[in-house]
Write an enzyme that holds these catalytic residues in place. Structure first.
Site, PDB file in Angstrom:
ATOM      1  N   TYR A  58      38.347  34.888  40.197  1.00 54.93           N
ATOM      2  CA  TYR A  58      39.218  36.042  39.942  1.00 54.93           C
ATOM      3  C   TYR A  58      38.444  37.341  40.108  1.00 54.93           C
ATOM      4  O   TYR A  58      38.934  38.299  40.719  1.00 54.93           O
ATOM      5  CB  TYR A  58      39.786  35.934  38.531  1.00 54.93           C
ATOM      6  CG  TYR A  58      40.664  37.096  38.118  1.00 54.93           C
ATOM      7  CD1 TYR A  58      41.994  37.161  38.525  1.00 54.93           C
ATOM      8  CD2 TYR A  58      40.175  38.108  37.297  1.00 54.93           C
ATOM      9  CE1 TYR A  58      42.805  38.220  38.132  1.00 54.93           C
ATOM     10  CE2 TYR A  58      40.978  39.164  36.901  1.00 54.93           C
ATOM     11  CZ  TYR A  58      42.289  39.214  37.322  1.00 54.93           C
ATOM     12  OH  TYR A  58      43.090  40.265  36.940  1.00 54.93           O
TER      13      TYR A  58
ATOM     14  N   LYS B 139      39.263  40.451  42.772  1.00 57.23           N
ATOM     15  CA  LYS B 139      39.547  41.819  42.366  1.00 57.23           C
ATOM     16  C   LYS B 139      38.543  42.806  42.960  1.00 57.23           C
ATOM     17  O   LYS B 139      38.890  43.965  43.236  1.00 57.23           O
ATOM     18  CB  LYS B 139      39.591  41.918  40.840  1.00 57.23           C
ATOM     19  CG  LYS B 139      40.828  41.251  40.237  1.00 57.23           C
ATOM     20  CD  LYS B 139      42.110  41.864  40.797  1.00 57.23           C
ATOM     21  CE  LYS B 139      43.359  41.243  40.236  1.00 57.23           C
ATOM     22  NZ  LYS B 139      44.607  41.835  40.797  1.00 57.23           N
TER      23      LYS B 139
END
Length: 244
Positions: free
Chosen positions: A139, A143
């Site tokens: 993740y 990002k």
């Protein structure tokens, strides 16, 4: 009045942003992953929102959705809100889908990409990334990549206002009920960036947290890393960003 697409708007921050923009009189396009999830948007559709459906884990679905949007009235802005925290869909949903939509939708002149404070833990390395979602991805890496995409678009498309927003760790389905940040503040910055005529909202290339500029990960504004990321995404998807 602007025509604004909010991806991933069936719940959480996307739903809150779409609701607020609709209440402010904007022409809002809401998005859900599938028809089951779309039922949660019935109230917004009943108030005049337009609905599009497509699973961002599937590249063909993103392409079909982009074609549908291009056949409709031009969009003025997009809030790239859709995201997942874990599992195989992390890279397809969090970076491939916003990249493809950016490449395939030529009209929006305001773009907001949802980042996260987790991007500071991301690695500015493109080797060994599972872009197709066959295994779980990071993740934090996703990002960092989408925050870098926002900065690259700002640099390479001077006619477009492109910004990244950290909404904070807020109590949504993804963030969990114990998340400490303010849910209301979590969606206001992206609404402001796609709709306000205030001078600060008309700037580009920023990384924002609650309407305040912050300095992102040092790799975000590294032009060499931006170029490598865009080249990799173009090769992976077979689609280059228009105008670049």
């Amino acid at each position: 009045m602007s025509r604004i697409l909010v991806t991933g708007s069936a719940d959480g921050l996307g739903r809150a942003a779409a609701d607020a923009l609709l209440s402010a009189g904007h022409d809002v396009v809401v998005h859900a992953r599938n028809r089951r999830r779309a039922a949660a948007l019935d109230a917004l559709v009943g108030r005049g929102a337009h609905l599009v459906v497509g699973d961002f884990a599937e590249r063909d679905a993103v392409r079909h959705l982009a074609a549908e949007l291009n056949d409709a009235e031009p969009l003025d802005a997009v809030i790239h809100n859709a995201g997942v925290w874990s599992g195989p869909a992390v890279m397809p949903v969090n970076i491939i889908a916003p990249y493809l939509l950016t490449a395939l939708l030529p009209s929006p002149h305001r773009l907001v990409y949802l980042s996260s404070g987790s991007h500071f833990s991301g690695r500015p390395s493109l080797s060994g990334i599972d872009w197709w979602g066959k295994s779980a991805g990071s993740y934090a890496d996703s990002k960092l990549f989408v925050t870098t995409l926002a900065a690259a678009v700002a640099r390479l498309r001077p006619g477009v206002l492109s910004n990244a927003v950290d909404p904070g760790w807020v109590p949504t389905r993804m963030g969990g009920p114990s998340a400490p940040d303010d849910l209301e503040l979590g969606h206001r910055t992206q609404e402001w960036l796609v709709s306000s005529d205030e001078p600060q909202a008309l700037t580009t290339g920023g990384y924002w947290y609650h309407r305040r500029l912050r300095e992102p990960h040092r790799s975000v504004h590294d032009e060499a890393f931006q170029v490598r990321l865009l080249e990799t995404l173009a090769e992976e998807t077979g689609t280059a960003l228009q105008g670049l």
